[in-house]
Every structure is written in C-alpha cells, then in structure tokens.
Design a protein around this motif. Structure first.
Motif, short mmCIF file in Angstrom:
data_model
loop_
_atom_site.label_atom_id
_atom_site.label_comp_id
_atom_site.label_asym_id
_atom_site.label_seq_id
_atom_site.Cartn_x
_atom_site.Cartn_y
_atom_site.Cartn_z
N PHE A 76 0.85 -1.18 0.00
CA PHE A 76 0.00 0.00 0.00
C PHE A 76 0.89 1.23 0.00
CE2 PHE A 76 -2.73 -3.12 2.26
CZ PHE A 76 -3.71 -3.21 1.29
N LYS A 77 0.52 2.18 -0.83
CA LYS A 77 1.31 3.40 -0.97
C LYS A 77 0.84 4.43 0.06
CE LYS A 77 2.60 6.81 -4.44
NZ LYS A 77 2.36 7.26 -5.81
N ILE A 78 1.80 5.08 0.71
CA ILE A 78 1.47 6.16 1.65
C ILE A 78 1.21 7.42 0.84
CG2 ILE A 78 2.37 7.66 3.46
CD1 ILE A 78 3.86 5.31 4.60
N LEU A 79 0.00 7.97 0.99
CA LEU A 79 -0.36 9.19 0.26
C LEU A 79 0.12 10.44 1.00
CD1 LEU A 79 -3.98 8.30 -0.88
CD2 LEU A 79 -1.85 8.16 -2.18
N LYS A 80 -0.11 10.47 2.33
CA LYS A 80 0.38 11.62 3.11
C LYS A 80 0.42 11.28 4.58
CE LYS A 80 -4.09 13.98 3.48
NZ LYS A 80 -4.81 15.21 3.28
N GLN A 81 1.24 12.03 5.31
CA GLN A 81 1.33 11.85 6.76
C GLN A 81 0.32 12.78 7.42
OE1 GLN A 81 5.24 12.25 8.39
NE2 GLN A 81 4.54 11.93 10.49
#
Length: 169
Positions: free
Chosen positions: A112-117
């Motif tokens: 899963f790709k991290i979109l934003k923190q």
C-alpha cells in the motif's frame, strides 16, 4: 524508574520511605478534607487519590499520573520512519477477517502506498475500493514493505486481501 514498593500490614510495618511519605500525605489530606465529617473519610478517598496523583511532586517536577502514563506511552511508541510514497505492509486485526479458517489467514497485507502523513503517528494509505476501512492508519499497524529477493515477478495483487476475507461494515 525502577522502584520497588514494599507492601506492609498492621502487624509487619516494614515499608520503604516512599510509601511512608505517601501514607503521611494521604493522612494530612484526609484530616483537612474530612475535619467536619470524620466518619465519612472512606467516601472521599477516590477524590483525594485523584488530587494526589495530579499534584506535581517537588523532586521530579511531574505528577505521579504523568510519570506513569508517559512511561507507558513511550514504551509503546513506534518511531515513524515512513514518508510519502513509501510502500508499506498493513497489519489487520483478526476481527476484520471472516470466513472459514480465518485464524490461518495472513494478517499482513501490502503493498500500500502512503499518500500523506497525518499528525505525528498516522498515515493515509491508498487502499483498494473494496476494502471497507478508513484509509488513515496508525503507524503501529504499518511496516515498511521489503519484497523478498526470490519474488522478482510478483503481480500487484499478490499480497492484497480478497473481498471474501474482509468484513464489510
């Protein structure tokens, strides 16, 4: 702080200095709080305990409550070494899985790709539309995705849960 409290009884009053000071303080608080109604001292114990635990101590400049729960928080704190664009594993609790043999199903899914923190310890993931969950996940449930050296030609859906594996709420 590795402190050990020694328990005492009325017949064997061997206690350490810290317990002795706490007992004396509680007696002083009880005398002040219950001077007009001394027979109801037991009803005021929860209030006095709360007051004592919230009071700042002179030696540490922190309250006992703050010391205890801050240490517990730090023990379970997960350092965030993720950044936007990283691929991660997602840990799903067993309660989210359904079907026969759910105890044997994998609880780690990924890439899963991290979109934003979001905040200090949460990240928004790019989840497939069929996964019935909120896309903001605590860092405690994430692990950096590192594919095996043997898995050169993996397709993208290899580690994703199927629709039949998840509860739809």
């Amino acid at each position: 702080m590795d402190t050990i409290l020694k328990r005492s009884t009325a017949f064997h009053p061997q206690i350490d200095g810290q317990t002795k000071v706490v007992n004396q303080t509680m007696i002083h608080l009880l005398r002040g709080y219950n001077s007009k109604h001394p027979k109801t001292w037991d009803e005021s114990l929860p209030y006095l305990q709360f007051a004592f635990n919230r009071a700042i101590q002179g030696s540490t400049l922190k309250s006992p409550f703050e010391q205890r729960y801050k240490a517990r928080h730090n023990k379970h704190h997960v350092p965030c070494n993720f950044k936007e664009g990283d691929l991660v594993w997602l840990h799903l609790e067993k309660e989210r899985l359904i079907g026969e043999g759910k105890k044997l199903k994998s609880i780690h899914y990924g890439r899963f790709k991290i979109l934003k923190q979001i905040g200090d310890n949460a990240f928004q993931l790019e989840l497939p539309p069929y996964m019935p969950m909120y896309s903001v996940i605590n860092a405690e449930n994430l692990k950096l995705f590192e594919p095996s050296l043997l898995d050169d030609d993996l397709d993208e859906d290899t580690f994703l849960p199927s629709v039949d594996d998840l509860k739809i709420e």
